[in-house]
Design a protein around this motif. Structure first.
Motif, PDB file in Angstrom:
ATOM      1  N   LYS A 194     105.523  28.733 -10.676  1.00 46.27           N
ATOM      2  CA  LYS A 194     105.707  27.316 -10.337  1.00 46.27           C
ATOM      3  C   LYS A 194     104.488  26.504 -10.759  1.00 46.27           C
ATOM      4  CE  LYS A 194     109.591  26.687  -8.140  1.00 46.27           C
ATOM      5  NZ  LYS A 194     110.055  27.811  -7.351  1.00 46.27           N
ATOM      6  N   ARG A 209     102.845  26.853 -13.330  1.00 45.02           N
ATOM      7  CA  ARG A 209     102.832  26.811 -14.801  1.00 45.02           C
ATOM      8  C   ARG A 209     101.665  27.601 -15.391  1.00 45.02           C
ATOM      9  NH1 ARG A 209     105.817  23.230 -17.512  1.00 45.02           N
ATOM     10  NH2 ARG A 209     107.302  22.055 -16.288  1.00 45.02           N
ATOM     11  N   PHE A 222     101.996  30.407 -16.813  1.00 43.18           N
ATOM     12  CA  PHE A 222     102.436  31.195 -17.956  1.00 43.18           C
ATOM     13  C   PHE A 222     102.696  30.310 -19.160  1.00 43.18           C
ATOM     14  CE2 PHE A 222     103.482  33.653 -14.228  1.00 43.18           C
ATOM     15  CZ  PHE A 222     102.922  34.865 -14.569  1.00 43.18           C
ATOM     16  N   GLU A 223     102.235  29.048 -19.051  1.00 42.91           N
ATOM     17  CA  GLU A 223     102.522  28.078 -20.094  1.00 42.91           C
ATOM     18  C   GLU A 223     101.743  28.369 -21.379  1.00 42.91           C
ATOM     19  OE1 GLU A 223     103.559  23.707 -19.370  1.00 42.91           O
ATOM     20  OE2 GLU A 223     104.724  25.489 -19.038  1.00 42.91           O
ATOM     21  N   ASP A 224     100.507  28.711 -21.243  1.00 37.69           N
ATOM     22  CA  ASP A 224      99.666  28.870 -22.427  1.00 37.69           C
ATOM     23  C   ASP A 224      98.797  30.122 -22.289  1.00 37.69           C
ATOM     24  OD1 ASP A 224      98.208  28.538 -24.699  1.00 37.69           O
ATOM     25  OD2 ASP A 224      96.954  26.916 -23.917  1.00 37.69           O
ATOM     26  N   PRO A 225      99.396  31.305 -22.328  1.00 42.45           N
ATOM     27  CA  PRO A 225      98.612  32.528 -22.120  1.00 42.45           C
ATOM     28  C   PRO A 225      97.489  32.682 -23.145  1.00 42.45           C
ATOM     29  CG  PRO A 225     100.888  33.030 -22.742  1.00 42.45           C
ATOM     30  CD  PRO A 225     100.818  31.571 -22.493  1.00 42.45           C
ATOM     31  N   LEU A 226      97.778  32.333 -24.393  1.00 44.23           N
ATOM     32  CA  LEU A 226      96.785  32.488 -25.448  1.00 44.23           C
ATOM     33  C   LEU A 226      95.594  31.558 -25.213  1.00 44.23           C
ATOM     34  CD1 LEU A 226      96.735  34.172 -28.023  1.00 44.23           C
ATOM     35  CD2 LEU A 226      97.501  32.157 -29.248  1.00 44.23           C
ATOM     36  N   GLY A 227      95.911  30.314 -24.816  1.00 41.42           N
ATOM     37  CA  GLY A 227      94.857  29.328 -24.587  1.00 41.42           C
ATOM     38  C   GLY A 227      93.998  29.711 -23.399  1.00 41.42           C
ATOM     39  N   ASP A 228      94.637  30.181 -22.324  1.00 43.30           N
ATOM     40  CA  ASP A 228      93.875  30.548 -21.132  1.00 43.30           C
ATOM     41  C   ASP A 228      92.962  31.732 -21.420  1.00 43.30           C
ATOM     42  OD1 ASP A 228      94.995  28.533 -19.738  1.00 43.30           O
ATOM     43  OD2 ASP A 228      96.621  29.731 -18.915  1.00 43.30           O
ATOM     44  N   GLN A 240      93.271  20.587 -12.385  1.00 39.16           N
ATOM     45  CA  GLN A 240      93.942  20.432 -13.677  1.00 39.16           C
ATOM     46  C   GLN A 240      95.204  19.611 -13.532  1.00 39.16           C
ATOM     47  OE1 GLN A 240      94.808  24.247 -15.102  1.00 39.16           O
ATOM     48  NE2 GLN A 240      92.669  24.829 -15.292  1.00 39.16           N
ATOM     49  N   SER A 241      95.540  18.925 -14.591  1.00 42.57           N
ATOM     50  CA  SER A 241      96.824  18.230 -14.602  1.00 42.57           C
ATOM     51  C   SER A 241      97.907  19.281 -14.787  1.00 42.57           C
ATOM     52  CB  SER A 241      96.851  17.191 -15.709  1.00 42.57           C
ATOM     53  OG  SER A 241      97.704  17.591 -16.722  1.00 42.57           O
ATOM     54  N   SER A 291     100.881  19.107 -16.002  1.00 49.05           N
ATOM     55  CA  SER A 291     101.889  19.046 -17.066  1.00 49.05           C
ATOM     56  C   SER A 291     101.261  19.168 -18.434  1.00 49.05           C
ATOM     57  CB  SER A 291     102.666  17.748 -16.938  1.00 49.05           C
ATOM     58  OG  SER A 291     101.772  16.693 -16.695  1.00 49.05           O
ATOM     59  N   ALA A 292     100.181  19.922 -18.500  1.00 49.66           N
ATOM     60  CA  ALA A 292      99.501  20.033 -19.784  1.00 49.66           C
ATOM     61  C   ALA A 292     100.350  20.771 -20.792  1.00 49.66           C
ATOM     62  CB  ALA A 292      98.186  20.759 -19.613  1.00 49.66           C
ATOM     63  N   MET A 334      89.440  25.024 -29.871  1.00 48.67           N
ATOM     64  CA  MET A 334      89.861  24.344 -28.665  1.00 48.67           C
ATOM     65  C   MET A 334      88.760  23.416 -28.164  1.00 48.67           C
ATOM     66  SD  MET A 334      91.969  26.552 -26.023  1.00 48.67           S
ATOM     67  CE  MET A 334      90.617  27.351 -25.234  1.00 48.67           C
ATOM     68  N   ASN A 375      96.976  23.257 -25.956  1.00 46.31           N
ATOM     69  CA  ASN A 375      97.801  24.417 -25.626  1.00 46.31           C
ATOM     70  C   ASN A 375      97.830  25.297 -26.861  1.00 46.31           C
ATOM     71  OD1 ASN A 375      99.912  26.243 -25.292  1.00 46.31           O
ATOM     72  ND2 ASN A 375     100.978  24.876 -23.898  1.00 46.31           N
ATOM     73  N   LEU A 376      97.115  26.394 -26.797  1.00 46.41           N
ATOM     74  CA  LEU A 376      96.928  27.231 -27.977  1.00 46.41           C
ATOM     75  C   LEU A 376      98.193  28.018 -28.319  1.00 46.41           C
ATOM     76  CD1 LEU A 376      94.439  27.356 -29.694  1.00 46.41           C
ATOM     77  CD2 LEU A 376      93.751  29.404 -28.501  1.00 46.41           C
ATOM     78  N   SER A 377      98.972  28.378 -27.289  1.00 43.78           N
ATOM     79  CA  SER A 377     100.190  29.145 -27.557  1.00 43.78           C
ATOM     80  C   SER A 377     101.171  28.322 -28.370  1.00 43.78           C
ATOM     81  CB  SER A 377     100.870  29.561 -26.264  1.00 43.78           C
ATOM     82  OG  SER A 377      99.943  30.078 -25.376  1.00 43.78           O
ATOM     83  N   SER A 395      97.728  17.739 -25.789  1.00 43.68           N
ATOM     84  CA  SER A 395      98.249  16.552 -25.125  1.00 43.68           C
ATOM     85  C   SER A 395      97.065  15.697 -24.701  1.00 43.68           C
ATOM     86  CB  SER A 395      99.116  16.935 -23.929  1.00 43.68           C
ATOM     87  OG  SER A 395      98.315  17.400 -22.886  1.00 43.68           O
TER      88      SER A 395
END
Lengths: 57, 728
Positions: free
Chosen positions: A27, A29, A31-37, A53-54, A56-57, B48, B67-69, B74
């Motif tokens: 919920k 989020r 899992f939105e950007d696993p690579l970025g994290d 953090q916002s 809705s990134a 990034m 968002n790298l994936s 944004s």
């Protein structure tokens, strides 16, 4: 084998906590950007008090 | 997209009537916008940081998050911050960027679906672990009351899980049955339901075997495959959709003397539309007023701009270069030539889905076979045992469970996910599910020239042949124009360290060129006829100075990686063909430089499509790489197609794969990875078939235990996933 009466509920409870944590992460989020994290921890700049953090990134 | 935030701090209804100070302030203050940019070349922590810092240091930008994936950033910013400015700044930092439509992006349907799948996957995983734990106790010899208790607890966990997590399969199986088809999901659903029902019955009766663990782990593995499949598609689809949102469908219409901006759908035939220099024609029309040059390269592949004045006809999609034009609309929206072409594409697109992927072909053999085996086992054991229905159902359920395509369900998605992920990191977006498989079969590659092998950006050649004085005057004149040739000339001479001459009375004559006074003499830079020069056969601009004329020829800059890509394709033994709508003068040297012997100049759109069709008829599998409207028919006719992100909308829609970056070299990787991926998929099929060959006879003979089922299932699923990861 009476110990099972405690152990089985205990294992279910622990599993349930894990499941609840997974729902929360989903919920939130996370899992939105696993690579970025994964890469974000390598950022050279860091803050003592990161701003929330916002969502809705 | 703009949005205003006004958190409601007021609770009492009376207060709600009075507009709060905060609300008033937010109305007066500049609204904030959220901008989304696609970043095809960002790939690491340093990228990034550079991008986020670079953007956040700009005035008006509040925050930027990469968002790298998904390769996008944004940006929250004040309303007056435009995407163009951000793109320009990113270019300065060394990153290519394209604007995306943020409105489409916020919470899309596909996003919600993948969340839902992930949640079901989590639930299935949780109960799989618990049920497995209990099952291990049973397998290792729990007896009587303990076994009974464990079966009951398993039932309590497994039944709701299957009912919740199995829904995607039940739904799609039901749709299959209604359409009287036999998909992969029918045997899956049947196995799940039968396993649960039979295990529940056995539990109630105090039987030895219960397949709850099998039912739950089946759900888990299949959901994993489904989720991977969905994610690959969702990422590709959303990015492709957002690229499509690049072109804003609006037109500036003159109505009752006033200029208003209207959505394209509201423009009607007979309207007067204004097109500014640099703008794209939104409609087909006749020029009423103004003189300019138009760039038709996206439609026809010609690189030479065409002169237009009152009475000339223009079509939607052409780019207006020098002067403002007023058009009388002859066809708009659905009827415009641009749209008609796009419609053709849509028709052809639906034909393309007729290609059956490997997964589908496997399912076509698999589904009937499984039902036959299971039904056969039921009938045989019913006859053999003299009417023992419970035993016969037990066997037939065991057959269904063991043959159930865990590995088959993972075989294709796992490989496709691994391959698409690899290609995405290289800057290629796979739009179509079977594109990779089709790409693996390619033996002929057809390239378009303008905008595909080249960047569509002119570059002056032989500047050093002229005296510095001539160049500095030309440069000063060129700096006053936004014509692409002039911009290129000015930029190129500036890069060589030439300083512009000082000219007075500089002004642009729309459709002709630029003129000014240099040391009391008239100097002109522009069209050949206007300056009194004899035109060359290649793209050129002409300078008149002191009564003499000079011609500056241009060549189109080769796309980075184009030479490498063509050479590598030839080394792989592929046949390479160049089909261009441009003149021979421009095509021949390009072909020679790339080493392409099979080339055609002045090709019409129909010629291109016909050539691709002819190659196909000779048994070749053609990969078409093109960007223009003149390529769309060929893109659709080809076995598989690629277009760069800078391509026209219709071309991108028509192609199966989009090249996000400027570099062309990834195409070679794509071919290599695709053929590797196909090999892995076939290996995966072989692996799961091998497991079935061992396990199915056991099940048919009635020797399969829940332990054997669990082992076969997990082992095959894991081997298949590991095999997919071997992709390099």
């Amino acid at each position: 084998m009476d110990i099972l009466i405690y152990l089985i509920p205990a294992s279910l409870l622990l599993g349930g906590i894990g499941l609840a944590a997974f729902f929360w992460a989903l919920k939130d989020r996370q899992f939105e950007d696993p690579l970025g994290d994964a890469n974000r921890i390598l950022k050279p700049d860091w803050e003592d008090h990161p701003a929330p953090q916002s969502k809705s990134a | 997209m703009t949005y205003v935030e006004h958190p409601s701090l007021m609770a009492c209804p009376a207060c709600a009537v009075v507009p709060s100070a905060e609300r008033l302030a937010s109305l007066a203050a500049p609204q904030s916008t959220r901008l989304m940019l696609s970043l095809p070349t960002a790939h690491c922590a340093l990228c990034m940081t550079t991008i986020e810092h670079g953007l956040e240091n700009l005035p008006g930008v509040r925050s930027a998050r990469v968002n790298l994936s998904l390769r996008r950033v944004s940006v929250d910013a004040d309303a007056d911050v435009t995407a163009d400015r951000l793109i320009l700044n990113l270019a300065r930092l060394g990153y290519e960027a394209h604007e995306l439509d943020a409105g489409l992006l916020s919470a899309t349907e596909t996003d919600r679906q993948s969340q839902e799948l992930l949640m079901r996957l989590g639930v299935a995983g949780f109960s799989m672990m618990n049920v497995m734990l209990l099952s291990v106790a049973v397998w290792s010899g729990a007896e009587d009351a303990t076994r009974q208790l464990f079966h009951w607890i398993s039932a309590i966990i497994a039944l709701p899980t299957v009912a919740f997590a199995g829904q995607p399969f039940f739904r799609s199986a039901w749709a299959c049955i209604k359409a009287r088809r036999l998909g992969m999901d029918v045997p899956i659903s049947l196995a799940l339901i039968l396993a649960c029902a039979m295990s529940l019955f056995e539990t109630v009766m105090g039987g030895r075997y219960a397949y709850f663990d099998a039912a739950v782990s089946l759900t888990f593995f299949l959901l994993a495959g489904r989720y991977l499949d969905h994610r690959t598609r969702a990422v590709a689809r959303s990015a492709a959709e957002h690229l499509a949102a690049l072109e804003v469908p609006r037109a500036q219409v003159l109505r009752e003397g006033a200029e208003i901006v209207l959505p394209l759908a509201q423009v009607v035939v007979g309207d007067l539309v204004r097109v500014r220099p640099g703008g794209r024609m939104p409609v087909d029309g006749v020029v009423m007023d103004g003189a300019s040059e138009v760039d038709r390269s996206l439609l026809t592949g010609e690189t030479l701009p065409v002169y237009t004045g009152p009475g000339s006809r223009v079509s939607a999609g052409e780019v207006n270069l020098t002067g403002p034009l007023t058009l009388r609309v002859t066809a708009a929206g659905r009827d415009s030539s641009l749209h008609q072409m796009a419609d053709l594409v849509a028709v052809a697109e639906s034909a393309k889905t007729l290609y059956t992927g490997l997964a589908e072909r496997a399912a076509q053999i698999y589904a009937p076979l499984v039902h036959l085996l299971s039904g056969g086992a039921f009938v045989f054991w019913l006859w053999q045992t003299g009417g023992d229905v419970r035993f016969a159902i037990n066997i037939s359920a065991a057959v269904l469970i063991i043959t159930c395509p865990c590995a088959l369900g993972l075989a294709v998605p796992a490989v496709v996910t691994a391959a698409s992920g690899k290609l995405f990191r290289k800057g290629l977006l796979i739009k179509h599910g079977t594109a990779l498989e089709r790409l693996a079969e390619v033996d002929t590659v057809v390239f378009d020239k303008t905008g595909t092998l080249t960047l569509g950006l002119p570059e002056p050649v032989g500047l050093s042949d002229y005296p510095a004085e001539v160049i500095s005057v030309a440069m000063a004149l060129a700096a006053a124009s936004s014509h692409p040739l002039a911009v290129a000339l000015a930029a190129h001479s500036a890069a060589q360290g030439i300083r512009p001459a000082v000219l007075t009375a500089l002004h642009e004559v729309p459709g002709y060129g630029v003129e000014g006074q240099w040391q009391g003499e008239l100097a002109r830079l522009g069209r050949a006829t206007w300056v009194g020069a004899t035109p060359l056969s290649v793209t050129a601009t002409y300078l008149m100075l002191n009564g003499a004329t000079f011609a500056f020829a241009f060549t189109d800059r080769l796309r980075p990686g184009a030479e490498v890509a063509v050479a590598a394709l030839m080394a792989q033994g592929k046949q390479v063909v160049l089909l261009s709508g441009d003149g021979e003068g421009a095509v021949a040297p390009m072909a020679a430089r790339l080493g392409i012997t099979d080339w055609t100049a002045n090709a019409l759109p129909t010629d291109k499509a016909a050539r691709v069709a002819a190659l196909t008829a000779h048994g070749h599998k053609v990969l078409m790489v093109g960007d223009g409207l003149n390529d769309t028919a060929a893109l659709v006719a080809a076995h598989v197609s690629i277009s760069p992100a800078s391509a026209l909308d219709a071309a991108r829609v028509a192609s199966d794969i989009v090249l996000l970056g400027q570099d062309m070299a990834p195409i070679v990787d794509a071919l290599r990875i695709a053929s590797q991926a196909r090999r892995r998929i076939k290996e995966n099929f072989a692996i799961s078939a091998a497991y079935n060959i061992v396990a199915v006879p056991l099940a048919l003979a009635g020797l399969a235990s829940p332990l054997a089922a669990a082992l076969a299932m997990s082992l095959s699923s894991i081997t298949v996933s590991l095999n997919a990861l071997r992709l390099r």
